[in-house]
Design an enzyme around this catalytic site. Structure first.
Site, PDB file in Angstrom:
ATOM      1  N   HIS A  68       0.829  -1.210   0.000  1.00  0.00           N
ATOM      2  CA  HIS A  68       0.000   0.000   0.000  1.00  0.00           C
ATOM      3  C   HIS A  68       0.866   1.263   0.000  1.00  0.00           C
ATOM      4  O   HIS A  68       0.567   2.251  -0.668  1.00  0.00           O
ATOM      5  CB  HIS A  68      -0.927  -0.037   1.221  1.00  0.00           C
ATOM      6  CG  HIS A  68      -1.698   1.216   1.434  1.00  0.00           C
ATOM      7  ND1 HIS A  68      -1.442   2.069   2.481  1.00  0.00           N
ATOM      8  CD2 HIS A  68      -2.705   1.785   0.726  1.00  0.00           C
ATOM      9  CE1 HIS A  68      -2.270   3.099   2.412  1.00  0.00           C
ATOM     10  NE2 HIS A  68      -3.043   2.960   1.359  1.00  0.00           N
ATOM     11  N   GLU A  71       1.995   1.974  -3.373  1.00  0.00           N
ATOM     12  CA  GLU A  71       0.885   2.568  -4.142  1.00  0.00           C
ATOM     13  C   GLU A  71       0.923   4.089  -4.006  1.00  0.00           C
ATOM     14  O   GLU A  71       0.796   4.822  -4.996  1.00  0.00           O
ATOM     15  CB  GLU A  71      -0.454   2.009  -3.638  1.00  0.00           C
ATOM     16  CG  GLU A  71      -1.677   2.586  -4.337  1.00  0.00           C
ATOM     17  CD  GLU A  71      -2.864   2.763  -3.393  1.00  0.00           C
ATOM     18  OE1 GLU A  71      -3.216   1.805  -2.695  1.00  0.00           O
ATOM     19  OE2 GLU A  71      -3.417   3.868  -3.361  1.00  0.00           O
ATOM     20  N   HIS A  72       1.102   4.569  -2.791  1.00  0.00           N
ATOM     21  CA  HIS A  72       1.178   6.022  -2.588  1.00  0.00           C
ATOM     22  C   HIS A  72       2.405   6.619  -3.303  1.00  0.00           C
ATOM     23  O   HIS A  72       2.328   7.693  -3.888  1.00  0.00           O
ATOM     24  CB  HIS A  72       1.271   6.328  -1.091  1.00  0.00           C
ATOM     25  CG  HIS A  72      -0.048   6.330  -0.396  1.00  0.00           C
ATOM     26  ND1 HIS A  72      -0.545   7.445   0.224  1.00  0.00           N
ATOM     27  CD2 HIS A  72      -0.987   5.367  -0.231  1.00  0.00           C
ATOM     28  CE1 HIS A  72      -1.728   7.161   0.750  1.00  0.00           C
ATOM     29  NE2 HIS A  72      -2.020   5.899   0.501  1.00  0.00           N
ATOM     30  N   GLU A 148      -3.728   7.936   7.479  1.00  0.00           N
ATOM     31  CA  GLU A 148      -4.755   7.093   6.864  1.00  0.00           C
ATOM     32  C   GLU A 148      -5.105   5.927   7.788  1.00  0.00           C
ATOM     33  O   GLU A 148      -6.276   5.591   7.967  1.00  0.00           O
ATOM     34  CB  GLU A 148      -4.274   6.578   5.502  1.00  0.00           C
ATOM     35  CG  GLU A 148      -5.331   5.774   4.747  1.00  0.00           C
ATOM     36  CD  GLU A 148      -4.875   5.309   3.367  1.00  0.00           C
ATOM     37  OE1 GLU A 148      -3.752   5.663   2.935  1.00  0.00           O
ATOM     38  OE2 GLU A 148      -5.663   4.600   2.695  1.00  0.00           O
TER      39      GLU A 148
END
Lengths: 461, 428
Positions: A68, A71-72, A148
């Site tokens: 993840h 992904e950022h 997040e």
């Protein structure tokens, strides 16, 4: 999308939707990248997606969240395109872009006017091979990801229950780790970890390209060859099976968090879909989930919420199209004045009832009607059509399998539903069951929760 | 996922594409009807909205409008809630609710084949015109509603939204939310009376899109609305007054502070709407290209989600800057957000920002209405808020004509610092 990240695989009920229209076109580039194009000429839109078969299940202990995190980082620029430029260009076309990570995959998409598609393909191909990862960008984005996690998990009691449920149900299987990562792993993640992840998994032979919209598939194929086709394939890391050892006995866990209503989730390990032609039980389990919670007239809403008033809410979910393992999940909140124990008895009682009495033909017909209607409604959304193809392919199936899967679902009989209810949720089912309960705590307004440990360890941030 | 989209921000991307033909007429019943004919797919979408949103809750009875709308399909005519649910499901139809401050209503999506369509429309007509609000269902749903309120009152995001509304709308229905006490006081008679006075054809707007002809749409709209109650004439909502700037801190143990900054800003149909829309794109509406996102998230890593939006309503709807950040750095993050806003109020957008905003809003038009479901959302807003029928066609020109000076002036008129309220939940 939020659910996609965290636990869609468990929450989306068996009401899986399958395409009836037959036009997807597929090719494979010499470097191994598969290209799937579904033409839909209703509106001058193009949905462009690249899916990598690399999700949190491919992470190793100590590195949770790196899929993840990468992904950022994919939005931070390449050797040719400056950080933030990608999104700026997408916005300039009038479009929007985003990405999502799950246990099974990481996917990137842009929804743009169809005239902008070639530009999107060039940009996405560029970051498949030429990402520029810096320590500075990483450090800043890591803070964003921690925020997040605080937003989605730390301060969300039901998310905490799901994290605990997965972490308890699975001992060895990588689905035990949260997609967003443990806070402690995030705190110790380095930019080199993200770079290593990128270099290991981001290769054309580990990806597929999906385009849905008002496009000419032949043109998309040639544009793909011109852009993505230049990227060299790479040997991928070995994926170990990480099979779950046999469970012996029920697992029960509790989560304390500030809340008013308790929340309960029960998860049984059940088979996933492996062989579209030969398997039978996954289809029956999917129909079982829909009988319980597939529509407004389904049993949970009707009996537990409306008639008996035991539940404030009640749900059932089973996702059979996964790379890893499947859970059959029941969850809910007890109604005012009812206990978690009463709710658990009621939820399990509905399974027992089906095991003993079966389901009515009328209920099956209803689910089949919903399946057919959802096929029609899905054609109103290009994104929904793209997501469906992506999901199938991510789990190792082909878009060519949908019609078959749809036929199989429609052929499920009442006897088959009863048989899986008996087999997987009967007296011996404790050996596949995990139960997680939210134990609501009164809000102590004066005390920040100790859980936000990240802050304590890195006060200088 | 990289971006968390704020639902309200999405409502704001109010755009359209030249070439969508909206037909409008007044049904013999008195209901206003808006129609887009589209035969691409065998789908029919029908939305029926009433001036019956939460702003019309009587004093002390907050939650009445919402519960009335929610229970329309909980029994109607000779059918109980189970029969209604089962029949809809058997038709493959979906019925959902609209519950907003200004409007309340129902949305039906059905297959457009004559058999399914007619049966689904008959059910929609029944629940709109003959809801029975059974006593036992009212009792049960009150209890569920109260439980949901109590649960929401423990969640920092829900608390922040509620306190923000109360802060920017003191003494106005827009600021009043349902409470355990107000819902507890509701009776079946309250629901029936609210229904009878608010669910009239004169207060109704019917939006239809999909696989039917104009003649069929006329018949459908009339059938849905001809047997509605006579109702009461619409009373205007009290005027919105501007609050006096203040900061409200709410204690909560959450790891993150939830922050809102805003005020009542703009009505539907206000000529300043386009300058505000275009300007807000650069301020905090345009995702990663917005100033708030760059300063709060990209440069400093203070938040995962930060945005600003204008949500126009019948009366002045909110302007809202929202973000969540680790509580220890809440003051710093708040300062950055306030500085970004102050800078924007002072100087307005740069030339490049203005051009980028217009390009996205205009060229993205087609994407925002490329499905029946999306178009229905815009159609129903145009109808309910009486926007020009040419709104969609005019959109590119309306956006294109906005100047930087207009943006500055519009922000100066609608976002005045002396009225800005700040709410921080989980503040240290």
């Amino acid at each position: 999308m939020q659910k996609t990240l965290m636990f869609a695989a468990l929450l989306l009920a068996g009401s899986a939707a399958f395409s009836v229209s037959a036009n997807p076109y597929e090719t494979r580039l010499a470097n191994g990248l598969r290209v799937i194009v579904k033409e839909d000429h209703r509106a001058p839109t193009a949905v462009h997606m690249v899916w990598y078969r690399a999700g949190s299940m491919d992470e190793k202990d100590g590195y949770s969240g790196v899929a993840h995190m990468l992904e950022h980082m994919m939005f931070k620029g390449t050797q040719k395109v400056a950080g933030g430029e990608f999104s700026r260009i997408v916005a300039e076309t009038g479009g929007r872009d985003n990405a999502f990570t799950s246990h099974d995959y990481t996917a990137y998409f842009q929804i743009v006017p169809n005239t902008a598609l070639p530009q999107m393909m060039a940009l996405e191909a560029d970051r498949m091979a030429n990402l520029r990862l810096t320590q500075q960008d990483f450090a800043s984005e890591l803070k964003v990801v921690m925020e997040e996690r605080r937003l989605r998990t730390e301060d969300n009691p039901q998310s905490l229950v799901w994290e605990m449920l997965n972490g308890t149900a699975w001992l060895a299987h990588p689905y035990r780790r949260p997609v967003i990562g443990w806070m402690d792993d995030l705190e110790h993640m380095t930019w080199q970890d993200a770079r290593d992840w990128y270099q290991s998994w981001y290769a054309p032979n580990n990806a597929y390209l999906l385009v849905v919209g008002d496009v000419d598939h032949a043109k998309v194929f040639s544009d793909a060859a011109r852009t993505y086709g230049k990227i060299k394939p790479r040997a991928l890391p070995v994926r170990k099976p990480q099979n779950e050892p046999e469970q012996t006995g029920v697992k029960r866990v509790a989560v304390k968090a500030p809340a008013k209503l308790p929340y309960l989730a029960l998860a049984w390990k059940v088979p996933r879909l492996q062989d579209v032609d030969q398997d039978q039980e996954p289809y029956a389990l999917s129909v079982l989930a829909a009988v319980l919670d597939g529509n407004d007239a389904a049993r949970f809403a009707r009996r537990l919420v409306r008639e008996q008033k035991i539940a404030q809410s009640a749900g059932a979910g089973y996702e059979e199209i996964v790379r890893g393992e499947s859970l059959f999940v029941l969850d809910g909140q007890p109604a005012e004045g009812r206990t978690v124990a009463e709710l658990e008895t009621a939820l399990r009682g509905e399974l027992t009832r089906i095991a003993e009495e079966g389901v009515a033909e009328e209920e099956l017909a209803r689910i089949k009607t919903q399946l057919i209607a959802s096929q029609v409604y899905k054609r109103d959304s290009m994104m929904a059509q793209a997501m469906e193809i992506g999901r199938f392919e991510a789990a190792g199936f082909s878009w060519r399998d949908y019609d078959k899967v749809l036929d199989k679902m429609r052929a499920v009989t009442a006897a088959e539903v009863q048989a899986v209810a008996k087999k997987y949720f009967g007296p011996d089912s404790d050996d596949r069951l995990t139960i997680a309960v939210l134990d609501p705590q009164p809000i102590d307004e004066s005390q920040p929760r100790k859980k936000s440990g990240g802050a304590a360890r890195h006060p200088a941030q | 996922m990289r971006i968390l989209f704020a639902a309200l921000a999405c409502l704001l991307s109010f755009t359209a594409q030249a070439g969508v033909k909206i037909e409008h007429w007044l049904a013999p019943s008195g209901a206003r009807v808006y129609f887009v004919e589209n035969h691409d797919l065998p789908i029919l979408d029908v939305e029926v909205d009433f001036s019956a949103g939460s702003a019309y809750d009587p004093s002390g009875k907050a939650g009445l409008a919402g519960l009335t709308a929610a229970l329309l399909d909980a029994g109607a005519g000779d059918l109980d809630e189970e029969a209604i649910a089962a029949q809809l499901v058997d038709l493959g139809a979906k019925l959902s609710g609209v519950r907003e401050p200004d409007r309340a209503g129902l949305v039906l999506r059905t297959l457009a084949y004559p058999k399914e369509r007619e049966a689904a429309l008959a059910l929609l007509q029944l629940v709109l015109t003959r809801p029975s609000f059974p006593e036992n269902v009212v009792t049960r749903e009150k209890a569920r509603s109260i439980a949901a309120i109590q649960e929401a009152d423990t969640r920092p995001d829900a608390i922040a939204a509620k306190r923000f509304a109360a802060a920017i709308y003191p003494d106005h229905p827009y600021g009043v939310k349902a409470t355990v006490e107000s819902v507890g006081s509701l009776t079946r008679d309250d629901l029936t009376a609210f229904y009878r006075s608010h669910y009239s054809a004169r207060r109704a707007v019917v939006s239809i899109i999909g696989d039917v002809t104009r003649a069929e749409a006329e018949r459908i709209a009339q059938a849905l609305t001809e047997a509605l109650p006579a109702g009461q004439a619409e009373q205007p909502l009290p005027p919105v007054s501007q609050p006096t700037a203040a900061t409200i801190k709410v204690a909560h143990p959450a790891a993150q502070s939830h922050i809102h900054i805003g005020l009542p800003a703009v009505k539907r149909g206000d000529p300043d709407y386009f300058p505000l829309l275009v300007g807000n794109y650069s301020l905090g509406g345009g995702g990663f290209v917005s100033r708030l996102m760059k300063e709060v998230r990209e440069k400093r890593g203070y938040a995962y989600s930060v945005h600003s939006y204008f949500s126009p309503r019948k009366l002045e709807g909110p302007f809202d800057i929202g973000l969540q950040t680790k509580r220890e750095q809440a003051e710093d993050a708040l300062k950055v957000a306030n500085d970004v806003l102050a800078g924007f109020l002072k100087d307005g957008p740069t030339k490049a920002e203005l051009a980028a905003a217009k390009k996205n809003l205009i060229d993205g038009l087609g994407l925002r209405i490329d499905s029946n479901a999306k178009l229905l959302g815009y159609l129903s807003v145009i109808g309910f808020f009486d926007l020009p029928l040419t709104y969609l066609d005019d959109f590119p020109a309306s956006v294109g004509a906005v100047t930087a000076q207009q943006v500055r002036e519009a922000f100066a008129r609608h976002v005045r610092p002396e009225h800005l309220m700040t709410v921080i939940v989980a503040a240290d």
